[in-house]
Design an enzyme around this catalytic site. Structure first.
Site, PDB file in Angstrom:
ATOM      1  CD  GLN A 102      25.435 -34.885   6.650  1.00  0.00           C
ATOM      2  OE1 GLN A 102      24.497 -34.099   6.669  1.00  0.00           O
ATOM      3  NE2 GLN A 102      26.187 -35.081   5.577  1.00  0.00           N
ATOM      4  CE1 TYR A 177      24.913 -26.733   6.555  1.00  0.00           C
ATOM      5  CE2 TYR A 177      26.130 -28.125   5.024  1.00  0.00           C
ATOM      6  CZ  TYR A 177      24.983 -27.422   5.359  1.00  0.00           C
ATOM      7  OH  TYR A 177      23.919 -27.398   4.488  1.00  0.00           O
ATOM      8  NE  ARG A 353      22.508 -34.648  -7.956  1.00  0.00           N
ATOM      9  CZ  ARG A 353      23.383 -33.998  -8.709  1.00  0.00           C
ATOM     10  NH1 ARG A 353      22.998 -32.939  -9.404  1.00  0.00           N
ATOM     11  NH2 ARG A 353      24.636 -34.398  -8.775  1.00  0.00           N
TER      12      ARG A 353
END
Length: 396
Positions: A102, A177, A353
């Site tokens: 990423q 971001y 998760r």
């Protein structure tokens, strides 16, 4: 097994990259790169995920440069960690999975104590909320020349990642971001060609995409993670996101990962379930930051109850608007959820998760048509990113 489960667990391709199924490990910063170096914990973590059967795992937060990190414990793409990255990639590939990185930049918020510049730089001057306790309370505005240089910084990092052996790159266009800060009207207050209209605010993102594409070539897989909504009143909304997705599709992205929320403004929109706040206060070592979390935390960490496939309605609008692959992420917790996602026409699914709770999610799901993951969405794993041992499921 239904036709939609068969689709999910059959082979697929992204721009020529062959994948053994359609399940991708989402980028989650694991906190296992002490001093910015991929450690044994990080290698073991992703190897274990690969052993569980995912098609591709994503190394979270591969910063384009040293000053692109939120903390000094994050990776940045540099020759000094190339051997460790190559070992990580090789060990995952030996288990049958591919590896994506990423590609990210923090932009205007950082608490990196090794920061080399005068202050973090984003589209506009502002408060660097996470950096106050680190002595960096303000963020500056990039000049046009600095914007052009940052575009090339992304390109250099992408070239390094391909040369290192990453099978694909996921450019981080979302979650508040660095690139997202240009896209969102909440953080972009510029009045030049990089600010104002959505087309102008997308200029930096599209320049980064074009430069990265040129750096890696036409036959290399590029994914892009976007936020379908910022979760703040003056931020990106779903109507904006549809247009953003179209622009990235025309710009040559191979797959879009449709997420939501922002790490710095509304993180629970992304996570859903139990609040991150209590765990973050427990883990925070700086007393100033701990007090700050106690004061502003209840407003920042809003309550969004967990629901299965909680982004599907918004992501469906993206799916209907673009020709590229679309990756679904958000509350895919069982084979029933996978069936719903595949039936809606999505090409791949990203899990976070659920794979932390059960690294064998894919193997279990392939063996049992009624499989349901046991993750309770307590979100305690996410609060451990700065723990010395990194993240883990606290329920197992």
């Amino acid at each position: 097994m239904s036709e939609y489960l068969q689709k999910c667990f059959s082979t697929a391709k992204i721009n020529g990259l062959s994948l053994r199924n359609r399940v991708i490990k989402a980028a989650t910063f694991e906190g296992m790169s002490r001093d910015g170096v991929p450690g044994e914990g990080l290698i073991n973590f992703h190897r274990r995920i690969a052993q569980g059967g995912v098609a591709m795992t994503t190394i979270g937060y591969c910063s384009a440069e040293a000053d692109g990190r939120v903390t000094d414990q994050m990776l940045y793409m540099d020759e000094q960690i190339k051997p460790q990255l190559q070992r990580l990639i090789a060990e995952v590939q030996q288990c049958g999975s591919k590896v994506s990185g990423q590609l990210s930049h923090c932009g205007n918020f950082s608490k990196n104590r090794q920061f080399q510049g005068r202050r973090p730089l984003g589209p506009s001057f502002g408060i660097n909320s996470v950096g106050i306790a680190a002595g960096m309370p303000f963020a500056g505005s990039l000049s046009i020349a600095e914007i052009k240089e940052r575009v090339q910084t992304f390109a250099r990092a992408a070239r390094f990642m391909k040369d290192t052996g990453f099978d694909a790159i996921e450019i981080h266009f979302g979650h508040g971001y660095g690139i997202s800060q240009f896209i969102s009207p909440r953080t972009n207050k510029r009045t030049d060609e990089y600010g104002g209209s959505l087309a102008n605010r997308m200029r930096f993102a599209l320049e980064v995409l074009a430069a990265v594409r040129e750096a890696v070539g036409d036959d290399y897989p590029l994914l892009g993670k976007i936020s379908m909504m910022d979760g703040v009143s003056d931020g990106i909304k779903i109507d904006d996101a549809v247009e953003i997705a179209k622009m990235l599709d025309r710009g040559g992205i191979d797959a879009l990962v449709c997420s939501g929320g922002t790490s710095s403004m509304n993180p629970m929109l992304l996570f859903r379930g139990d609040s991150l706040l209590h765990g973050m206060i427990e883990q925070e070592k700086n007393p100033v930051m701990r007090m700050g979390l106690k004061m502003v935390g209840p407003k920042l960490f809003r309550h969004y109850p967990y629901e299965d496939t909680y982004f599907i309605a918004q992501a469906q609008r993206i799916r209907d608007a673009v020709a590229c692959n679309v990756v679904y992420i958000g509350g895919c917790n069982s084979n029933r959820d996978i069936e719903r996602v595949m039936a809606a026409g999505f090409d791949f699914v990203q899990l976070g998760r659920g794979l932390i709770y059960d690294p064998d999610f894919v193997r279990h799901a392939m063996a049992d048509a009624n499989y349901k993951n046991g993750c309770s969405h307590c979100n305690k794993c996410a609060t451990l990113i700065e723990h010395p041992d990194g993240i883990r499921c606290t329920e197992r």
